[in-house]
Write a protein that holds these residues in place. Sequence first.
Motif, mmCIF file in Angstrom:
data_model
loop_
_atom_site.group_PDB
_atom_site.id
_atom_site.type_symbol
_atom_site.label_atom_id
_atom_site.label_comp_id
_atom_site.label_asym_id
_atom_site.label_seq_id
_atom_site.Cartn_x
_atom_site.Cartn_y
_atom_site.Cartn_z
ATOM 1 N N ASP A 32 0.865 -1.189 0.000
ATOM 2 C CA ASP A 32 0.000 0.000 0.000
ATOM 3 C C ASP A 32 0.895 1.230 0.000
ATOM 4 O O ASP A 32 2.115 1.122 0.222
ATOM 5 C CB ASP A 32 -0.924 0.010 1.239
ATOM 6 N N SER A 73 -10.997 4.688 -4.406
ATOM 7 C CA SER A 73 -12.179 3.835 -4.248
ATOM 8 C C SER A 73 -13.488 4.629 -4.251
ATOM 9 O O SER A 73 -14.545 4.059 -3.987
ATOM 10 C CB SER A 73 -12.064 3.038 -2.950
ATOM 11 N N TYR A 134 -15.141 7.445 -11.404
ATOM 12 C CA TYR A 134 -14.607 6.274 -10.697
ATOM 13 C C TYR A 134 -15.148 4.980 -11.329
ATOM 14 O O TYR A 134 -14.394 4.041 -11.616
ATOM 15 C CB TYR A 134 -14.984 6.378 -9.211
#
Length: 273
Positions: A32, A73, A134
């Motif tokens: 990450d 996200s 997105y």
Amino acid sequence: MKRVLLTGAGGGIGKRMRRELSGAYPILRVSDLTDLGPAADGEEIVVGDICDPGDRARMVDGVDGIIHLGGLSVENPWEDILRVNIDGTYRLYEAAFEAGVKRIVFASSNHAVGFYPRGHMLDGTERPRPDCRYGLSKVFGEGLSQYFADNYGIGILSVRIGWCFAKPETQRQLGCWVSIGDLTRLCRLGLEIPELHHEIVYGVSDNSRTWWDNSTARRLGFTPQDTADVWIPEVDASDVPEPGNEVALGVQGGPFASTEYQGDPGRVVPAKR
Ligand SMILES: NC(=O)c1ccc[n+]([C@@H]2O[C@H](COP(=O)([O-])OP(=O)(O)OC[C@H]3O[C@@H](n4cnc5c(N)ncnc54)[C@H](O)[C@@H]3O)[C@@H](O)[C@H]2O)c1
């Protein structure tokens, strides 16, 4: 699968999936942008950015399979969506191919088809109807997955994740909730089943109020073990309003679909596909 890479391991799903995957493979490489704490037994840690070539190379080196959760996200400005979710995902796939990766599970989203009306059953073969930039990046990711399966021979499972949080709180979430256990089981199938080209499936538990026919996932061996139905009485009795305007309330993507909608709400929801 000897070594599996989990990107986005510091995120909401990634933190929980990291725990679920503990011991599943000889080596779990978690990655990450953010600090991931100490490595547990059987873990390797790569802190890095999928948009950086050197970081990407370190992420994929020696890896057999990838569960790709990392990226933006929610809705973001186009420049960021383009850089992270579109270019970053393309470059990660390119690096994966060069490193000899055999399988990828792509975290797609229900927002790839979020402009379909609620109640309209989808099965993954329908044409995309992204509900925001997105969602559009997830359509790109599904196309990218098809291309890398066809052209480079990587087996890829695109999982249109529904709502993967602790529990559903709205009518919409009763339809699209997925437990972390079910989502992890589905992702593991994408890495482990013997034959896989590219399939699009829904990341959803066994919910009676779903809008998704997940027979492709079931054909691949997915049997969800959890259901949102246990919360139906609580959610039905709740008077917490669902967020979003009348567009959001009509379409599967909910509030993601309506934040910038400029048209006539009546034209959003055709009666037929
Ligand atoms: N949570 C859901 O219900 C849901 C629904 C549909 C799809 N998804 C998808 O599943 C994935 C995980 O979702 P989440 O809810 O855990 O999201 P999240 O935002 O909590 O986690 C995403 C992680 O990706 C990392 N990341 C962002 N940019 C990066 C970069 N350039 N390089 C490396 N890492 C980067 C972030 O640091 C973060 O930890 C996402 O791809 C999301 O689009 C989630």
